[in-house]
Design a protein around this motif. Structure first.
Motif: not given
Length: 101
Positions: A56-61
């Protein structure tokens, strides 16, 4: 496809070099933001049972949607702004785009 669903999708091909997870969103031409509000209780259950936080963090970034912390801290669920940001990312919808494994 909601980002919550993306977080769970896997490639079923035997030839997949990444093990099929996570799929990469290589293109997001049309994205719709969620118009709903999240709750700390609902978000806690979703994060506990369904979400791979680092993905989730990777996609948001990747798309500049939010700067989420590397590690999830359950105490942050007491912060209304954090709850709404995470909810907004999870329920954002990629209407037109491309995935690859």
């Amino acid at each position: 496809m909601k980002i919550l669903l993306h977080n769970m999708l896997r490639c079923k091909k035997d030839s997949c070099k990444t093990g099929g997870y996570p799929l990469t969103i290589v293109q997001a031409d049309e994205v719709e933001e969620s118009e709903t509000q999240g709750t700390a209780k609902g978000l806690a259950k979703t994060l506990e049972t369904r979400v791979d936080w680092p993905v989730l963090v990777a996609v948001a970034r990747q798309f500049g949607w939010a700067e989420l912390p590397e590690e999830f801290d359950e105490q942050r669920l007491q912060e209304e702004e954090f709850v709404q940001v995470v909810h907004g990312v999870l329920y954002r919808k990629v209407v037109e785009g491309k995935l690859k494994c």
